[in-house]
Design an enzyme around this catalytic site. Structure first.
Site, PDB file in Angstrom:
ATOM      1  NE  ARG A 173      -3.947  -2.350   1.740  1.00 48.72           N
ATOM      2  CZ  ARG A 173      -4.556  -3.199   2.540  1.00 48.72           C
ATOM      3  NH1 ARG A 173      -4.243  -3.243   3.830  1.00 48.72           N
ATOM      4  NH2 ARG A 173      -5.482  -4.021   2.076  1.00 48.72           N
ATOM      5  CD  GLU A 231      -1.203  -4.016  -4.072  1.00 52.92           C
ATOM      6  OE1 GLU A 231      -1.575  -4.895  -3.275  1.00 52.92           O
ATOM      7  OE2 GLU A 231      -0.374  -4.228  -4.964  1.00 52.92           O
TER       8      GLU A 231
END
Length: 412
Positions: free
Chosen positions: A252, A372
């Protein structure tokens, strides 16, 4: 780009960033402007140049031939690469040892990591499934032990670079969870070696048509009795969900860096275009409406960048920061869609053509809000860390557990 005043940007880091920017402007951007499209492939010549820069081994220890750096430097470099072509900033993640480096045995590290650092052993991650996106605890692809082999059956989705990779990091269920509160239990990870340009015996792949993220293909995979040696298991059996969770934290941050790079590219292009484009006898950069757009865009980019710097520092210090990583990813990806859209607006009709890179930044920025973990998933993670789990979340977990049990019954 501004300098920060919090001590993050050492002289070494400035040099790393500036070298990556120079590489992007000279090597990546011209290739992206020429090739980006549904049938494009990131050229092998460019990948070899990236390997020469050490970009596939940024976070691999020096003893294995890597640069021995951290997430901060990794994200600095990836931000610059995304300013040229997000797919190039993404293929870097196929190095680094992938999700599984931390769980590799010393023997595996010595065998694989030097090849990874040279760009000769790149990864494709197989996590999601047709019915399982953000809820990775619900994966149903199965691995059954038969003698000295594991036999894998099921489907995987959104596996980018599955054809071109040298190995797959594939997550499959090796046992059932004991309760709704432990749905991630029983998931294991496998390192599956393969030839570039093909799939292992028993596996087939179908490309998924996309509106962006060009330069490589993304696949749906079907596994029908894929057999791998027993020693392909990475880490402890049934404990790979924690590996995924830890990997997503860094992933992330990486997505935030890519989003910032896209927005920075759009901003720079919009500034240049606004200085050249004339309407009513003067450059449009002289009009307050355009000047205020650019001021807002630059401010939002810098805010996202500083939040990312903080998160990378925390990851490198070894502190779990799921909430902060979700904040950085959420803020940066939402920002990138806004900024690239505003940049396209500054270009006007010219922005809605393939003649300028801003449309590529815009298309790819939209994806950063999805992969993600979607923006909504990031908000859920942030809210849960602040408020605790809601009754709705507990109910959803119980329902998912019941669904998994039903699937097991159907497959028994």
């Amino acid at each position: 780009m501004s300098e920060d005043g919090l001590g993050y940007m050492t002289e070494e880091r400035r040099m790393i960033r500036d070298a990556a920017r120079d590489f992007t402007i000279r090597q990546v951007l011209p290739v992206a402007n020429q090739l980006d499209g549904p049938d494009a492939e990131i050229p092998m010549a460019l990948r070899q140049k990236m390997a020469g820069m050490g970009y596939f081994g940024i976070m691999i220890p020096e003893q294995y031939g890597g640069m021995g750096l951290g997430y901060f430097e990794y994200c600095l470099i990836c931000e610059q690469l995304a300013r040229g072509w997000m797919s190039v900033a993404s293929i870097v993640a196929r190095g680094q040892g992938g999700w599984i480096k931390s769980a590799m045995s010393e023997e595996m590290k010595a065998k694989y990591l030097p090849r990874v650092a040279r760009g000769e052993f790149l990864n494709a991650s197989a996590l999601s499934e047709p019915d399982t996106g953000s809820d990775l605890a619900s994966i149903s692809c199965r691995a059954v032990r038969e003698g000295d082999e594991w036999v894998l059956t099921g489907n995987k989705y959104w596996c980018t670079f599955a054809d071109g990779a040298d190995y797959l990091s594939l997550f499959a269920r090796t046992s059932a969870p004991a309760s709704a509160g432990q749905r991630g239990e029983g998931i294991s990870c496998f390192l599956i070696e393969k030839e570039r340009g093909s799939f292992p015996k028993g596996m087939t792949g179908a490309p998924i048509p996309k509106i962006g993220y060009f330069g490589w293909k993304t696949f749906e995979l079907a596994l029908d009795g894929v057999r791998v040696p027993a020693d392909c298991l990475i880490g402890a059996q049934g404990k790979a969900f924690l590996l995924m969770a830890k990997g997503l934290e860094g992933a992330r941050a990486h997505t935030a860096a890519r989003a910032i790079g896209l927005a920075q590219g759009a901003l720079e292009d919009a500034i240049a275009y606004a200085g050249e484009r004339k309407q009513f006898g003067m450059p449009i950069a002289e009009y307050q409406a355009i000047r205020f757009k650019i001021a807002t865009m630059a401010t939002e980019i810098e805010a996202a960048r500083q939040l990312l710097y903080y998160v990378c520092g925390e990851i490198d210090r070894g502190r779990r920061c799921d909430r902060e990583a979700s904040m950085a990813k959420y803020f940066a990806s939402e920002m990138a869609e806004r900024v690239t859209s505003q940049a396209l607006q500054i270009f006007g009709g010219a922005g809605y053509t393939k003649l300028f890179a801003v449309e590529r930044y815009w298309r790819d920025a939209r994806l950063t809000k999805i992969f993600e973990g979607t923006s909504e998933i990031q908000q859920r993670i942030i809210a849960t860390s602040l408020l605790g789990k809601s009754e709705v979340e507990a109910m959803i977990a119980a329902r998912a557990f019941d669904t998994q049990a039903a699937r097991r019954g159907a497959l028994a």
